[in-house]
Design a protein around this motif. Sequence first.
Motif, PDB file in Angstrom:
ATOM      1  N   UNK A  91     -41.861   7.292  45.935  1.00  0.00           N
ATOM      2  CA  UNK A  91     -43.244   6.917  46.245  1.00  0.00           C
ATOM      3  C   UNK A  91     -43.516   5.491  45.781  1.00  0.00           C
ATOM      4  N   UNK A  92     -44.421   4.808  46.506  1.00  0.00           N
ATOM      5  CA  UNK A  92     -44.826   3.451  46.120  1.00  0.00           C
ATOM      6  C   UNK A  92     -46.298   3.393  45.730  1.00  0.00           C
ATOM      7  N   UNK A  93     -46.940   4.546  45.613  1.00  0.00           N
ATOM      8  CA  UNK A  93     -48.385   4.565  45.373  1.00  0.00           C
ATOM      9  C   UNK A  93     -48.744   5.121  43.996  1.00  0.00           C
ATOM     10  N   UNK A  94     -47.819   5.045  43.045  1.00  0.00           N
ATOM     11  CA  UNK A  94     -48.060   5.596  41.713  1.00  0.00           C
ATOM     12  C   UNK A  94     -48.395   4.460  40.747  1.00  0.00           C
ATOM     13  N   UNK A  95     -49.313   4.719  39.843  1.00  0.00           N
ATOM     14  CA  UNK A  95     -49.655   3.749  38.810  1.00  0.00           C
ATOM     15  C   UNK A  95     -48.438   3.516  37.914  1.00  0.00           C
ATOM     16  N   UNK A  96     -47.994   2.268  37.769  1.00  0.00           N
ATOM     17  CA  UNK A  96     -46.844   2.000  36.890  1.00  0.00           C
ATOM     18  C   UNK A  96     -47.065   2.486  35.462  1.00  0.00           C
ATOM     19  N   UNK A  97     -48.270   2.323  34.938  1.00  0.00           N
ATOM     20  CA  UNK A  97     -48.536   2.763  33.562  1.00  0.00           C
ATOM     21  C   UNK A  97     -48.339   4.257  33.404  1.00  0.00           C
ATOM     22  N   UNK A  98     -48.723   5.012  34.439  1.00  0.00           N
ATOM     23  CA  UNK A  98     -48.587   6.467  34.374  1.00  0.00           C
ATOM     24  C   UNK A  98     -47.120   6.888  34.378  1.00  0.00           C
ATOM     25  N   UNK A  99     -46.352   6.368  35.314  1.00  0.00           N
ATOM     26  CA  UNK A  99     -44.968   6.840  35.436  1.00  0.00           C
ATOM     27  C   UNK A  99     -44.081   6.290  34.331  1.00  0.00           C
ATOM     28  N   UNK A 100     -44.405   5.104  33.801  1.00  0.00           N
ATOM     29  CA  UNK A 100     -43.615   4.563  32.699  1.00  0.00           C
ATOM     30  C   UNK A 100     -43.847   5.329  31.400  1.00  0.00           C
ATOM     31  N   UNK A 101     -44.876   6.149  31.369  1.00  0.00           N
ATOM     32  CA  UNK A 101     -45.140   6.986  30.204  1.00  0.00           C
ATOM     33  C   UNK A 101     -44.450   8.332  30.262  1.00  0.00           C
ATOM     34  N   UNK A 102     -43.444   8.480  31.166  1.00  0.00           N
ATOM     35  CA  UNK A 102     -42.728   9.743  31.339  1.00  0.00           C
ATOM     36  C   UNK A 102     -41.255   9.555  31.007  1.00  0.00           C
ATOM     37  N   UNK A 103     -40.581  10.666  30.712  1.00  0.00           N
ATOM     38  CA  UNK A 103     -39.127  10.652  30.594  1.00  0.00           C
ATOM     39  C   UNK A 103     -38.533  10.631  31.990  1.00  0.00           C
TER      40      UNK A 103
END
Length: 656
Positions: free
Chosen positions: A396-408
Amino acid sequence: MEHDTKCLLSELRAKSPESLGSRMFELQSRSQLVQQKTAMRLCVQVDLNADNDPMSGTDPIELRHHKSDEYIAISCPWYVPGHDTVSGRYRFTPEQPPGVIMPPDDVLNRILNFKKCNSDYLNTPFWVDKICINQEAGDEKELAVHSMDLVYQYSGRKVVTDGKERFIGCSLGLLFLEIRTIAQLTMLRKLLDSKFAENVDNESKLLISVEEAISVLDLIEFILSDNWWHRAWIFQEEFLASRHMLLLLPCTLDRTGLFETNEEGIDLFGQTAGEIEVRPLNFRTEVTVFCLALCRNADETVRNRCDQILKQARRYTFLYRSKYATGPDSMIKAMSPAIFEDISVRGITVPSDTLAIAANCCRYVTRLNSQDLNLLKASLSIAILTLFVLNGEILRHDISPNYILGQTVFKCLRIAKLTIQPPVPAGELIFIKMCRLPAVTITPEGIMVRGVLSRLDKKIKVKVSLSDRELYWKTNDATTTNSLNDAEMRLLRALIAYLKTMREGGDALHTKLKEFLDAQAAERAAGRSAQYWSLPHISVMMAKAICRAIAEGRVLWLSRLHVPRKWTPWLGIFIPDDPFDISGVVSFAFTAREVENELKDRGAKLARRNAWVTSLEVRLPASERIMPKRWMNGLNFFNNKEHIRSLLMPWPKWLQ
C-alpha cells in the motif's frame, strides 16, 4: 544474521543513514537466490511381520533407504524430553549411511505401529528428515531443506486405479502428551463433531453454557501444550500437508462401544493400537469456531485465553469470513502476512530459517540465501521485507509513515499489504495469495514491474431484462468458480450487444469478449472446465464478477492501452469503486500475469502451479511511474507480449 524482528521499523531505520528501500536493494543484490528444488524422495523401508512387533518386541529391526513417490511423511520435534532413547535396536543395512541421525526408538516404534494397524500403509515407506536428509552435506542439505515443502505437499495424492479414486501416502504428526481419561476423550470427540459450537452464515454460535465451555478450553490448552504445536518447521509441515496430515495422540483407553463407527466398524478416532487419530485441519477448524463463539459470550480473561489459543491453532478461512473477531490480531485479510506471524510465535533454533519456512509456505519462487546473509550479518527484518517484495507482494502507498514505522516487521506485513477484494465469495484466501506482481526487480528508487498500462476513460451501464436478472439470482452458485452458467452467459451476451452498438472503439472489445464467451460455451459442451487457479480459471472468476455487477445494475469501466496522443481501442472491462466519481481525475489500470516462459525461466515448475496476476487501479505521477491505488477486478484482452512495458513503482514513503 541479526535477529531483530522484535525491533520497530523506526529503530531499524535509525541504524543506518540509508533508507529501508536502499537497504533492501543492497541486501537482494548480494544474496538473491533463484529457487532450486529436487523431486527426489529418499525414504526408509522396513519389512514388518509378526516377529518384530515395534511396540513390544526387542529384536533388531533393519531399515534401508528406498526411493519412492508414495510415502508417509513424519512430522515430530527433533527432541522430546523423556522420549529420547536411541537403543540401537533400529539399524540400517548393511551399514548406517553418512549424515544419518537416528530418531528416538519411541518415534520409530509409533511409525511402525501405525503401519501395522493400517493395512493400506503396511508396505508404504516413510520419510523422516533426520535419516532421509544427509545432515552433513552442505549444498545437498540446503537443496533438500528448500524442497521440504514438496515432501509434505505431495505426501498424499489422489490416484485413479481401474476407474476408482483413492488417496496414497499421508503425513503423520506425532504428539507425545497422552489422553488419559474417558471424559477427555469424549469431550474431544464432541469438539471435533461440532457439538459445542457451530458456524452458521459465517457467524460462530456457542451451543453450551460458558461454564461448560471452560472445561473444553482446558482440554484444548492441554492438547496445544504439546511441543508439536510450537515449532516453526512443524508449522510448515502441517500447513503444506493440509488435509493429508494425521495426528497420533497416545491413548490406551478401551474405546469399545463409546463412539459411532464407520462401515468397517472402526470409530472415528481410527484403528491404531494405543493411539487416537485426529485430523489437525479438523481440529483447527473446530477450535477456531469454538473460540470465536465463546469470545462473544465470555469475559476478558476467557477472551485472552482464546486469543492465545488462536495464535497456535487457527483456521485462516474462518477468521477471514467471520463476522466477529476476538481482537485486531485475529483478523485475517491475507494469507501470507498471517503465515509470517504464525512462524514468528513458534520456536526456531536458527532464526534465519524463517526465510526458508515462510518461502515454502507462501509458495515463493525467489529466495534469499540465508548462508550469505548470515556471513553479512544482515538484518533479518530487512531480509523478510525484501523476500516479501521480491515475490510480488503488493504494498500500500496510502499509509501514514509514522504509523507503520511504529510496528515490528511482522505487524508491518499485515498493515502494508494491499487489500484485495476477491471477485467471487469462494476460495478468497487462495485468490488473494495469487494476487502478486509476476516479475519484480528491486532498485534503489522502488521496484521495476512489467505489465500493461491502460487508461480508464469510459463508464457504461448495461441494461438487461428483468427475466435475465431474476434467472441470474435464482441460479447464482458461489461455489462454482471455474465455469459460467447459462444466466451468466446471457448477461455477458447483453454486454456484447451493448458494446456492438457503441459508435467508437467497441468493435475490438466486443469481438474479444465474444471469442471468450464462445470458448467458454465450447468447454461446457465438452464437459470441461478451467483448471483451478490457472489463468483461465482467474478469467472466469473475473467474468463472474462482471456478471454480478451487471445484475446489480452497477457501472462498468472500459480501458484502452495508454499511448500518449494516440487513440487505441478499448480492450479492458473493470468494476469501478465509485461509479459516480465526477472529480475529472484521469485514472489508469495496471494489469499483469505470469506467462509459462517466466515460470520455466524462474525454476518454478516444481515449486507451484498457481498463476500470479495483478489488476490495479493506479496513479501516473510521472512518465513511466505508477503508484497503486487499489485492487480492481476486471477482464482484459490486452496482448501480454506486444502491449507489455516496464514501469517503476516507487517505494512507499515509509520505505524512502
